[in-house]
Design an enzyme around this catalytic site. Structure first.
Site, PDB file in Angstrom:
ATOM      1  CG  ASP A 178      33.598  43.858  39.299  1.00 22.34           C
ATOM      2  OD1 ASP A 178      34.227  44.973  39.911  1.00 22.34           O
ATOM      3  OD2 ASP A 178      32.400  43.461  39.485  1.00 22.34           O
ATOM      4  CD  GLU A 227      30.422  48.573  42.388  1.00 20.09           C
ATOM      5  OE1 GLU A 227      29.525  49.294  42.904  1.00 20.09           O
ATOM      6  OE2 GLU A 227      29.991  48.338  41.297  1.00 20.09           O
TER       7      GLU A 227
HETATM    8 ZN   LIG Z   1      31.235  50.819  39.258  1.00 17.98          ZN
END
Ligand SMILES: [Zn+2]
Length: 412
Positions: free
Chosen positions: A81, A178
């Site tokens: 992401d 994340e």
């Molecule tokens: Zn990162």
């Protein structure tokens, strides 16, 4: 290096922004596009045990070189992401080949300028003679963390195709989310089956991190005394909005706010405030590399709340502190070989490494706390989460070299 460059350019064009408000996992459907591509690429380069879990973890194995089956299993991770802080849709990567120190003006928004004369952006001069990649002005680039993915995929391909490189069994993991703090929520550490892991999610070449912040959250709930404002004087109004303001005014801002601290100095940071005359809620994040100093920040906030409560006995000021994550250094100190091998691998690859304590958390913070020690390695990326993000192909190549050297070091 062609493969590395091509891989990176392919990955950054895929829209994978995560969403902090989503209730799904992964937080956005679009992250599957890159996850599925990585799954098929891992299969095509000959990795074993390639799979994608229901929660969107792409897992794979690089089998040990014959004769090295007994050495510890090591895992390498990167996240698919990109940060929701800035637009990640329609990334148009631009290659500035053989960068010569000029000012880079991004064509789709000429106000976006990487000017080496500006001290904030002078680190672009570390890329002189290299092939710099930027976005076009209206998006971030997504080198955070597609540089990490390109590094791991390129090194994996080399380890799989060159059977003369001695290494033990290696596990690969690409994960979603994340950037919204949920990168490893559903990762089954026992199933991953590694005794140590490394995230490739850091910055400048040579930067290695085995310390992150320890993090707590705090919620202060203020209950005032709400009356009609016309008769507030007679009926003892205590306005919760005013109390929230007083609370913020009592914080030690000069030496304990994110905007006034650097390095190893932590902070108390109000992130959200809402309320009315009757009740108000203020949310905080507390951060420090040292657990005792973090606890002291919590006590300071509690004391401020108690003082406020004492001044307004008819109101209620309640402070609740909860733990978010802990500095991975507390565990990594007990497993010094994990950083020793990383530093040695950097030296093997001709990279001068330096320790950089992270002023935040990483996926490795949670993994380490849960039992899988996971320091962070550089990717070569700069200016993450904004339009001026850039990375040089040659810097990512150093990441590939370090990952291969690290695989060898674990087999020694
Ligand atoms: Zn990162």
């Amino acid at each position: 290096m062609t493969t590395l460059r091509e891989r990176f350019l392919r990955y950054v064009k895929i829209y994978t922004t995560s969403d902090p408000h989503s209730k799904s996992y992964p937080s956005t459907e679009r992250q599957w596009d890159l996850l599925k591509l990585l799954q098929s690429e891992l299969t095509s380069i000959g990795a074993s045990d390639v799979e994608i879990t229901a929660h969107g973890y792409v897992l794979a194995t690089i089998p040990a070189t014959p004769g090295y089956e007994h050495v510890p299993v090591v895992a390498f991770l990167a996240h698919v992401d990109t940060a929701p802080d800035f637009n990640g849709d329609g990334v148009k990567p631009i290659i500035h080949a053989n960068y010569d120190g000029r000012v880079i003006v991004l064509p789709d928004d000429p106000r976006q300028v990487i000017d080496p004369h500006n001290p904030m952006y002078a680190n672009i001069l570390t890329a002189l003679g290299k092939d710099v990649i930027t976005a076009s002005g209206t998006t971030l680039l997504g080198a955070d963390d597609k540089a990490g993915i390109a590094i791991i995929m390129t090194a994996a391909q080399q380890l799989l195709s060159d059977t003369s490189i001695p290494h033990g069994k290696i596990r690969i993991c690409f994960n979603p989310d994340e950037e919204v703090g949920h990168g490893v929520d559903h990762l089954d550490i026992a199933y991953l089956g590694a005794s140590a892991a490394y995230t490739f999610d850091g910055g400048a070449v040579g930067e290695v991190s085995w310390e992150t912040f320890s993090a707590d959250g705090a919620v202060v709930e203020i209950t005032g005394v709400s009356t009609h404002p016309g008769t507030a004087h007679d009926y003892g109004m205590v306005n919760a909005v005013h109390l929230a303001g007083k609370l913020l005014g009592m914080l030690p801002r000069e030496f304990a706010a994110p905007e006034s601290t650097t390095g190893r100095v932590g902070f108390i940071h109000p992130t959200n405030i809402e309320g009315n005359t009757a009740a108000a809620t203020v949310r905080f994040i507390l951060r420090d590399h040292d657990n005792e100093k973090l606890a002291a920040k919590g006590r300071a906030l509690q004391l401020i709340c108690e003082a406020l409560q004492a001044s307004y006995p008819t109101s209620s000021v309640r402070c609740t502190i909860s733990s978010s994550y802990r500095n991975m250094g507390y565990w990594l100190r007990d497993r010094p070989e994990i950083m020793d091998k990383l530093r040695a691998a950097c030296a093997d690859a001709g990279v001068v490494s330096y320790d950089e304590p992270v002023r935040g958390g990483t996926d490795g913070s949670r993994l380490t706390e849960r039992g899988l020690p996971t320091p962070n390695v550089f990717t070569g990326g700069h200016n993450a989460h904004g339009p001026l993000e850039w990375v040089a192909v040659q810097d990512m190549q150093r990441g590939v070299d370090v990952m291969i050297a690290l695989a060898k070091r674990w087999a020694m």
